[in-house]
Every structure is written in C-alpha cells, then in structure tokens.
Design a protein around this motif. Structure first.
Motif, mmCIF file in Angstrom:
data_model
loop_
_atom_site.group_PDB
_atom_site.id
_atom_site.type_symbol
_atom_site.label_atom_id
_atom_site.label_comp_id
_atom_site.label_asym_id
_atom_site.label_seq_id
_atom_site.Cartn_x
_atom_site.Cartn_y
_atom_site.Cartn_z
ATOM 1 N N LYS A 26 142.775 9.179 -8.122
ATOM 2 C CA LYS A 26 143.159 10.409 -7.452
ATOM 3 C C LYS A 26 143.694 10.097 -6.070
ATOM 4 N N ARG A 27 143.619 8.784 -5.723
ATOM 5 C CA ARG A 27 143.890 8.435 -4.355
ATOM 6 C C ARG A 27 145.351 8.601 -3.966
ATOM 7 N N ASP A 28 145.523 8.908 -2.734
ATOM 8 C CA ASP A 28 146.856 9.025 -2.154
ATOM 9 C C ASP A 28 147.488 7.634 -2.113
ATOM 10 N N ARG A 40 142.586 -5.068 -4.137
ATOM 11 C CA ARG A 40 142.544 -4.930 -5.602
ATOM 12 C C ARG A 40 143.541 -5.869 -6.262
ATOM 13 N N ASP B 27 135.038 11.290 -1.383
ATOM 14 C CA ASP B 27 134.122 11.284 -2.531
ATOM 15 C C ASP B 27 133.666 9.861 -2.789
ATOM 16 N N PHE B 29 131.518 7.695 -5.940
ATOM 17 C CA PHE B 29 130.803 7.728 -7.217
ATOM 18 C C PHE B 29 130.072 6.415 -7.435
ATOM 19 N N ARG B 64 127.758 3.400 5.045
ATOM 20 C CA ARG B 64 128.190 2.134 4.436
ATOM 21 C C ARG B 64 129.637 2.212 3.945
ATOM 22 N N GLN B 71 132.772 1.177 -1.412
ATOM 23 C CA GLN B 71 134.167 1.560 -1.466
ATOM 24 C C GLN B 71 134.238 3.050 -1.783
ATOM 25 N N HIS B 72 134.927 3.842 -0.958
ATOM 26 C CA HIS B 72 135.013 5.265 -1.285
ATOM 27 C C HIS B 72 136.053 5.466 -2.384
ATOM 28 N N ALA B 74 137.703 8.589 -3.139
ATOM 29 C CA ALA B 74 138.787 9.541 -2.860
ATOM 30 C C ALA B 74 138.658 9.997 -1.424
#
Lengths: 413, 259, 475
Positions: A26-28, A40, B27, B29, B64, B71-72, B74
């Motif tokens: 969903k990332r920009d 990555r 966000d 997860f 963190r 790692q976030h 979004a």
C-alpha cells in the motif's frame, strides 16, 4: 552462454520482484531510493549474487566432473553395475564373489545395523554406570571412574578399535586351540560363540503366547496404576507385570512340551554348529567403540545429574520424600531432559564411528565400499549410496530424537 | 476500523520550530496482527513526549519503528527532514540522529564502560580516539559515574548501567532520544537515579520520547502525554489535562488501575 | 536453558562447577580413609573390590611393559615423529618446534602478566604464577616429550628436548618481564615466532607469504587504531607488501623447503590438526552467519552443507577426497598430493562442525545487543565484527577447543586413505622385516596412544581451565 542466461534470470528476478512488491504494498512508491541503496532490493540482490556464485562454481565443478568421467568412460548415473558380481566374499554370509554388488551393499547395511543395535545399548549401560560411579562418595571408585573417562575420551576411537583388535588377535588362541568355557562359550582369534535358543516343535505358538503375555503384563501394569491412583495402595506394578509375564512363560513352556531348548556352540571340522557366533573383528570393534562412547556418555550422565539445581533436592527433602523417591520423581526426570539431546548426539557419533571398523576388516558398509573400489567398481555411485545410507541413519535417529525431545520439553522453559 | 473510538491525533506539538519527528498514517503488522493502527504524531524540538498505556498497546513498537528496529508497513515517518524509507542511507542517517535507551540496558558486556560509549562515535562518526574518550568522560561526569570508566558492565549496578546506556546514546550527539521503558528492569531504589538523569536531560532541552510507567516522571517532565491502547493513540494532552481531567473512558480505566 | 553446544567437552552438557567439597584433606588420615573409603559396609566392599582390580591391573600392565620388546619403537622413533622426512633436513622440524615453543612461552608469559595486571586493577587478588603452576598446566606435554625422547638412540634429540623444556619455563619468565610496549603486542611476538617456525619448515613459500600478510595486516590496523589513525590504503597495501617480501626473501635464501607430501608421523598429525582448525574456523564462522541469515537462499545452502557434512562419517569424506575429488578439476590439474586433497575435505569437515558451535555462540548473544548497535547507526558489518562475534566466540571458546581435540583425534583417519601419519606408523613399523609377524601391534599402539592422549588431555585441561575462568571472569 550459461553466464548470459544467469544474468537474464537474475535481472528478471530482481526487477520482477520489485514490480510485484510495488504493486502489492500500500506504500507510496513515489519516494523510491535508487536500487543500490534500497534495503529490499539489496536483500534480493545479495541472494541473487550468492546463488550466482554457487551456480557458477557448481556448474564449473559439474562440467569438469562430466568431462573427466567421460574421459575415463564412466557414466555416473548408471546404476546397472549393482547387478554385476561383486568379486568380494564376505565372512559369515551366504555371499560369494559371484553375488551381485547390491546384495553385498545390503549385507553391509545389515552389519552396520547389527553393530549399532548391540553397541548403543551397551554404551548407554556402561556409560551410565561409569557416570554414576564418578559421583560416588567412595573416593577410590570415583577416582577410577574419572581415570577411565579421562583416558578413553582423549584417545582416537580408531586407535582403541585397532588396539583392541590387535590384543584380541594376539591374546586369543587360534581356532584349533579355542578356549572353551564349559560347553557354553568358545573364544578364539577368529570368532566368539555363545549359547542361544533353538526352536523346537510348537515354537511359533509359544512366540504368540509370549506376545499375548506381554500384552497381559501391560494390562496388569495399567490396572495396578489405576488402583494406586484410586485408592493409594502401593502399586508394585513392576513386580506384578513381571510376575504375570514370567508366570505365563513358565506355564506355556511346560504346557507346549518344551517349545525351545538351549543350544550350545561347537566346532566340528572348522564349522560352527549351534549357538550364536560372531566374528572377532565385530566383537573387538563393538567392544572398543563401547569403551570409547561410554566415556562420553559417562560425562553426559554425570553432568546432567549435577545440573539439577540443589534447590530441587532441598524441595524434595522439605516434602519428606525418601532418597529413592527424590531421585525417581525429582532429580532423574530433570536430569534426563538435560541428558537426552547430547545422548542422541552420541548415538549419531556411534553410528558414524562404526565406519572405523574398516580398519579391522569387519564387513560393514564402508569397508564393503572400499573393497568394491578395490575391484574397480565405479566410486561415484558407490560413495553416493554409502553417504546416502549414513545420512538416512543420521536422519532417522535425529528425527526420533527430536520427536522424543519435543515431548520431553518442559513448558515454559 | 472495528473500534468505536476514533484514533486521536497527536500532530499538534509543543516546542519550537518545525516538528523533528513526523509520523503520518502509520500502520504496523506482525503477521496478521495489526500492532499499530493509523498513527499520527509529531514531536517538536526540545519537546518531551511521554507515551503510556497498558502492555501490548504498541508503545514500544511505535518508538522502535522510528529508528527502524521495526519496519513500518504503511504511512510515513520523517525524522529531522529525512524520510524513513527502504533507503539504507536514510536509515543510517536517522539512526545517527536518534539515540535509544533500552529496558534491558543492552550494554556491550565484552567492552569496558568507556569503550561502550566511544564505540559508535568512533565507528560511525569517525571521531578520533582521544576526542571520543574526552567526550565519553564528559558524558560520564554528566551522568555522575566518571569513576567507573574502566570497569565492565557486569561490575555495575542496574541503575549505573542504565546511566551508562544514556551516556552511550548521548555520545552520538543525537537530536532525539528514544527511551523504551528505561526503569522497568530496575530495582526500586535505583529508579530514582535514572529518572533524575532523564530529568536533567529534559531540562537541558533534549528532545525525548519516553515509553514509561513512571507517572510521577510524566507529570513532572512531560510536555505532552500520549495514551495508547490496542495499537491506537487514544488520548493526547498536557500532563495536567491528562491526569486531572481525562476525556476518554479507556484512559480513565487505565489511570484508575495504576494510580 | 544453556545451549547444549556450548561446552568444553563437546558432550553438550554444561560444565558443572562442583560444589566445594568439605575440606576433607584436613581430616586426619585415619578419619579421611574411614569417611571416603569405608563409611559403610557396601562402600567397604566396593573399595576392596576396586583395590584388588586396580592392583591386579597395575601388576599386569607393569609386568607387560617391562617384559615386552620395546626395540620396535626405538628403531622407529624418527618414523613416528617425522615419517620419511629427509634425515639431513631434520633441522627444519627441530628449529620450527623450538621457535614455536619460544614464541608460545613468550606470548604466554606476556599474556599472564597482562591478565595479572587487569586483575590487580580491578581489585581481584592475583599473584604471579610460579614455575610449579606452569608445570601443573603443562605436565602432560613435558612428560610426553621426555617419554618420546627416552627412545632416542643419539644425543641430538636429548639436547633438543632439553632446550625445549628449559626454553618453555625460562622464556615464560622473560615474557613476564617484557616491557609493556612489547607485552601489549604479545600476539605479534607469538605470531612472529610462529612465522619464523613455519619459515624453517617452509612447506610452500606462497602459503607463508599469505600468513605473513595477514599478520602484518592485523598488526598494522591495530597499531593505526591505537594511534587513532585509520587509513585503508596502508591496511591493504601493508599485507601485500609483507607477503611479497616474505616470498622473495624465502626464495632468495633458498628456504623454499619442500611440500608437505614428504612429511609424516606425529609431525603431520599436528600439522593436519592446525591446518584443519586454521582453515575450518573462518569458513565455519561464515557458514554460521549464513545459516542465521534471513535470506532464504543463503540459509538453505548453508544448512544443506552443514547437515550433509555432519551426517556422514569422516571416512566417507576422505574416500571422496581420494577417489572423487580429482574428477572435479579439469584434466591436467595437479591433484597428485593426497594430503592436499584430504586437507580440502578436512577443512570442509571442521568448518561444518565449527559452524554449529559458532551458531550456538551467536544464539547466546541477546537480540538487544544487535538492536543497541543498530540504534546507534552502526553498519551490519561493524555490528557483526565488533559486537556480535566477539561475544559469540568468547562464549564458545571451550567448545571450540573441544572441537580442536576432536579434530586432533580424527586426523588418525588419514591413515585409512594411506597417508603416513602418526597412527599409520603403528602398522607400518610392524611390517618391517625385523618385526614382521611378531605381533608387536600392542606395543606400537600403546606408544601411539600415549602420544595422542597426552596432547588431547592437555588440551582438554586447558579448555576446562578457560571455561572456569570465563565463567568467573568479568561479565
């Protein structure tokens, strides 16, 4: 050519992957760093490079291998040779030089297996004894046990095996002058023989009966345990079960008209009759490897018992458990959990160390393969099979070990 | 959003100038579990933000994420004008600008106290050894244990170790320091010395985000208190507003349980 | 729970510091005997039975040792020690051993002094170790040398061993007294002597050049670090220059020596062990890091390699080296040296085992250590090098010594593929005309067993000592 294909694959993988990721997250994506700084991409890139290097190295080796085997006219994928006569004879088997190679290898596996099933229990038994002796409060006993461990642990197992073999070879008399203990045992520098059970009439029926007796003994065990759980009366389940089993055994023996008899060994015209016999190298090898492995197992046993926290014994004392109860219910269960993984490791080592019997000419799988090399049989395939067999042994043992270990694990540790 | 509460906005910040940390619609997860839900938060220069909330509410995960230990998934995080993206250079830059103090100290046990402090300046900032050691001694004096410089972490008490950890974080001359429950692993009598050090820092104008259970510290030092529950920012306010006049039911419940 | 891998013994059981036994030695002899040997009826019985067995065994062994023909070891002493090494070149192994002993005892003295001073600084009571302490640590090796040399028929070996033993004790004293400037660089003193030792043997000039280069690289970078300067160019150029210089000097003065295929006996056993460790450890570390990588491809490759090598016996790997390895090189490559081929597989073997040990060490380093380093902006490489590895390796030093002992014992398998190592001469000597068919294997194997035992026992004592020390050390 191969290089080009590899780079195309790598590039496709790299960019395909990036594309996939950009589509799926969903990332920009407007703010992408250049690929050589993108963590990555780097992660994938490193792997692609690693695979590339491995692949290039592998293909170089593989090319060489194919060319070289072609040069000497060897097809490394041809396993038809397994049906050819082996050209070697194996003691104490019905194989002769004309038997196929596959049966020779099979015989090797059988012999390796025989050393394991006899040697490992012996090592555990003896090792436990030594390990406990080291903890004895008797100064002399614990010092002797310590000396034993320090001696055998620090000598190559191969040396112990060859030494034992050479002592057996020079210490025991030749076949003609065999030592006989009563009529029961025969010792000479070729073979050892001892008494065994020989089947008579009704033996099959007796075997079934004993199987049933075993089941019944198990039932008695459970019943006594239940009784203990319900009423608290001492269960004495070992006594009860053993009684059931032995009782049925004796009654059955009489009722079925002596279904077996004891058979004692004898040498008639250089042929062994009756009893069980083993080759001297087998006995020497298993004996030596047991001595060696036992010294390691002794350390495991000792270490695991000492590893149980002193507070556990004190807690047992505080609950008024008897010395035996303390060991049986508090110390040993915990010690066993500590000892189990390294024990499995020792079993694996024992299995691998049986390959050392090649030095004393016992026909286990490795020495069979070396004999086959001597007959100019194709090394690649045979080595492939032999390594595969050891890997299977290792895998089976460690899988069983992991299964048991998983069940033993204490929750929350 | 399954929850009835609307995620509170923590973007309005105290302090001076531009916000030094900006978190927008973030966000996070862990597998299928959403640890952080649409977090919006800004932190200004020289501001002290205290994050509180029940365990498992995502407070630690939040800070963190700010230095990429997690790692976030979004949203955006911008620290001192640098966006936290997959760019390895940005990650390193942000980590240089943010110090972190951990619950379990995480001092390097194989290095002496002074080496613990000089390691990062020398390795990352390429500071000459003499200068780094001078800096380290100055910082150790600031956290009031200069005499321990040659010892090893194992020889120090918990409180002393945590003060060394603060000095270690300061040695990189960060613009922000993140505190992840710095007093939770300490014996009661040592909590005060660490909190005092933190108060000194706050008074000197360091920008700080503290995840803590020390309500007294929050009331005394914080410019803003952020209350989190279930991965959301539930309520934001000044300490006075927050402790004396909380608006949300969940905040009141939490405060009633701990006070 | 303690990771089962981190132990000195390799048995996977944590070393147990035994509770301090009550001061039984202070009991008067009579009471001591009663308490430890005859405390109740079954203890008395056990004591008696054991004593009888022990006396019988001792009598038998002594009788055997006196009665048996030791001529075979006397005749073959040189074979046992250096195999077929040319007689007029014997100064090489002698010089090498003496130089290595010298370096080791100098470095050892310097190290114990440094330890001593650290302890004093940290207020831990510490005294200078005496010569007796030194003997307590080294007696297996000292006695072994004396045992070996007692079979010599000429004087030079006696002189050599005497010089070695005296040097061991005297140079440690010198090392203790070295000025601090040199003492702090004790590792390099040791390395220089080691290098000179190998120089005398000079298996291959190229190998030696590489070793010299590495030593100089470490030396230069540490010194630059000390001075607060780091210049990459010097660190890279230094070792290359050192390597080239070593190589040319050796060629010029004709110390090229000859390849290791001429070596044999105990010499080759020690050598194979040293090479197996020196080459296996770096690869093992790489494999361990690879196995913990979160990049699936690298991880899988490492797991397959490690598990495969650990799953098969060493013999099958050695058979691979002699029957199959040449097939993997292009036609015309020089793959004649059986020892070189074997060493390739021994490297793979020890790398796989070291990898598992190092992995255990890596697991013992808490995740917070990496996080703390990351949080301060250190690069992944620096984190591994400066934070994770030092702790991981320190935690598994005893286990690594255990693996070194295992490797030392395992080199006996070289005999099976026909390499004339220490063990092999047990059989070879029995095929000589004078001794053929006399059944003297028990004699030669006893001699060999004592050789293996003394070295392995000494190493295991040292590793236990280290383990104790690391346990009570500064952590």
């Amino acid at each position: 050519m191969r290089l080009a294909i590899y780079f195309v694959v790598a590039a496709v993988a790299l960019f395909g992957w990036r594309f996939l990721r950009d589509v799926t997250t969903k990332r920009d994506t407007s703010n992408r760093p250049p690929p050589w700084r993108d963590v990555r991409v780097l992660a994938v890139g490193i792997q692609v490079v690693a695979v590339g290097i491995l692949f290039l190295l592998g293909s170089w080796l593989w090319d060489n291998f194919n060319t070289r085997t072609d040069d000497i006219g060897l097809d490394p994928f041809d396993f038809a040779f397994l049906d050819q006569p082996s050209g070697i004879s194996i003691a104490d088997s019905d194989l002769n030089p004309n038997s196929p190679i596959s049966s020779a290898l099979r015989n090797g596996v059988k012999n390796t297996f025989l050393t394991i099933v006899v040697g490992i229990p012996l090592s555990v038994l003896f090792g436990t004894l030594i390990g406990i002796s080291r903890l004895s409060e008797n100064w002399l006993l614990s010092k002797i046990a310590t000396g034993y461990v320090e001696f055998f642990r620090n000598i190559p197992p191969l040396l112990i095996i060859v030494f034992t073999w050479s002592v057996f070879l020079t210490g025991f008399p030749p076949e003609r002058e065999s030592w006989e203990i009563g009529d029961l045992f025969i010792f000479n520098n070729k073979r050892f023989a001892g008494p065994s059970i020989a089947s008579q009439e009704n033996f099959v029926a007796y075997r079934w009966l004993m199987l049933a007796a075993l089941a019944l003994a198990a039932v008695v065990w459970v019943v006594r345990t239940r009784l203990f759980d319900r009423t608290g009366t001492p269960h004495r389940r070992v006594l009860w079960s053993l009684g059931t089993f032995v009782g049925i055994g004796v009654i059955g023996y009489v009722a079925l008209g002596q279904p077996f008899r004891f058979s004692t060994p004898d040498i008639v015209e250089r042929v062994y009759e009756g009893g069980v016999k083993m080759q001297m190298p087998y006995a020497a090898g298993v004996f030596a490897l047991t001595l060696y492995t036992a010294s390691h197992i002794a350390e495991i046993v000792r270490g695991s018992i000492l590893s149980v926290d002193r507070g556990q014994v004190e807690a047992g004392n505080a609950l008024a458990l008897s010395g035996f109860q303390r060991y049986r219910f508090v110390v040993l269960p915990q010690a066993f959990r500590v000892a189990f993984p390294p024990l499995i490791n020792q079993f694996l080592n024992f299995t691998k160390n049986t390959s050392l019997f090649v030095a004393i000419g016992f026909a286990e799988i490795t020495s069979i393969s070396i004999n086959l090399f001597g007959q100019s049989r194709p090394a690649p395939q045979i080595l492939f099979i032999v390594m595969g067999i050891y890997l299977t042994f290792s895998l089976v043992l460690s899988t069983i070990g992991n299964l048991i270990n998983g069940r033993l694990a204490i929750a929350g540790r | 959003m399954t929850d009835a509460t609307v995620n509170a906005d923590a973007t309005a910040f105290a302090g001076t100038g531009e916000a030094i940390i900006k978190v927008e619609n973030m966000d996070k997860f862990f597998g299928d579990f959403q640890a952080l839900k649409n977090i919006n938060m800004n932190v200004g220069h020289k501001e002290v933000v205290v994050v509180i909330g029940p365990s498992g509410s995502g407070k630690s995960t939040l800070i963190r994420c700010i230095n990429r230990l997690e790692q976030h998934d979004a949203g955006r995080i911008v620290v001192d004008g640098i966006e936290l993206s997959d760019d390895i250079r940005n990650i390193q830059e942000i980590r240089k600008e943010t110090g972190m103090v951990f619950q379990s100290f995480n001092l390097f046990p194989h290095l002496s106290i002074i080496d613990n402090i000089t390691l990062a300046p020398r390795q990352v900032r390429r500071m000459p050894k003499a200068e780094a050691e001078e800096l380290a001694m100055e910082l150790l004096t600031r956290v009031k244990i200069p005499e321990q410089a040659q010892k090893f972490p194992g020889q120090l008490s918990g409180g002393q170790q945590q003060r060394v950890a603060i000095a270690r974080a300061l040695a990189m001359r960060p613009k922000v320091i993140l505190f992840d429950e710095p007093t939770s692993a300490l014996d009661p009598e040592m909590i005060k010395e660490v909190l005092d050090t933190m108060k000194d820092l706050a008074n000197e104008g360091m920008t700080m985000i503290c995840v803590t259970h020390e309500m007294g510290f929050a009331r005394e030092v914080a410019d803003r208190v952020v209350f989190m529950a279930d991965g959301e920012v539930v309520e934001v306010g000044t300490p006075d507003h927050f402790f004396d006049n909380p608006q949300e039911a969940r905040t009141r419940l939490f405060l009633s349980q701990i006070l | 729970m303690t990771d089962p891998l981190i132990t000195a013994t390799g048995d996977g059981v944590p070393l147990v510091v035994e509770p301090n036994t009550p001061p039984s030695k202070k009991l008067p002899p009579g009471e001591w005997v009663k308490a430890n040997l005859f405390s109740n009826w079954y203890n008395s019985l056990v004591t008696l039975v054991m004593a009888v067995i022990l006396i019988y065994l001792a009598r038998f062994l002594i009788g055997w040792a006196i009665g048996v023909e030791w001529q075979i070891t006397r005749t073959n002493l040189r074979n046992f020690m250096v195999g077929g090494f040319p007689a007029d070149e014997l100064w090489r192994p002698w010089a090498a051993s003496l130089l290595i002993i010298a370096g080791a005892s100098l470095g050892f003295g310097a190290m114990s002094r440094a330890e001593h001073e650290t302890d004093v600084r940290n207020g831990i009571p510490s005294t200078k170790p005496t010569q007796l302490d030194l003997f307590r640590r080294f007696w297996p090796i000292v006695l072994l040398s004396i045992f070996f040399v007692s079979f010599a028929r000429t004087t030079p070996p006696f002189i050599g061993v005497a010089v070695g033993i005296v040097g061991l004790f005297a140079l440690r004293e010198v090392g203790w007294r070295l000025p601090a400037v040199i003492r702090d660089r004790g590792v390099f003193v040791f390395a220089a002597f080691l290098l000179a030792g190998f120089g005398c043997l000079a298996g291959t000039g190229g190998l030696l050049a590489i070793v010299a280069g590495i030593i100089v690289a470490v030396l230069v970078s540490t010194e630059l670090g000390r001075a607060g300067i780091t210049t990459r160019a010097v660190v890279i150029a230094g070792p290359i220059a050192a390597g080239l210089v070593t190589y040319f000097v050796l060629s010029a003065i004709g110390l090229e020596g000859f390849g290791w295929d001429d070596w044999g006996g105990f010499h080759i056993t020690i050598f194979a062990t040293a090479v197996g460790i020196a080459t296996g450890l770096p690869f093992g570390i790489l494999l361990a890091i690879g196995r913990r990588s979160n990049l699936p491809v690298i991880k899988t490759a490492c797991v397959i390699f490690i598990e495969f090598v650990r799953g098969v016996p060493l013999i099958t790997l050695l058979l691979f080296s002699s029957f199959m390895l040449p097939l993997f090189f292009p036609a015309g490559s020089d793959t004649r040296s059986g020892l070189t081929r074997a060493m390739i597989l021994i490297t793979a073997f020890s790398a796989a085992y070291f990898a598992e040990i190092v992995r255990g060490g890596l697991q013992s380093v808490p995740k917070g250590q990496t996080e703390a380093a990351q949080a301060s902006g250190m690069s992944p490489g620096a984190i591994q090098r400066l934070i994770v590895m030092p702790q991981a390796l320190r935690n598994v030093i005893p286990a690594m010594v255990g693996q070194a002992i295992a490797l030392f014992k395992d080199t006996s398998l070289l005999a099976i593929i026909g390499i004339a190592d220490f063990f092999q001469y047990g059989e070879i000597s029995n095929t000589q005309q004078d001794f053929l068919g006399k059944g003297l294997q028990p004699v030669t194997y006893t001699f060999i067993a004592l050789g293996y035992w003394a070295v392995a026992y000494w190493m295991s004592r040292e590793s236990r000592r280290l383990e104790m020390k690391l346990r009570v050390g500064v952590r």
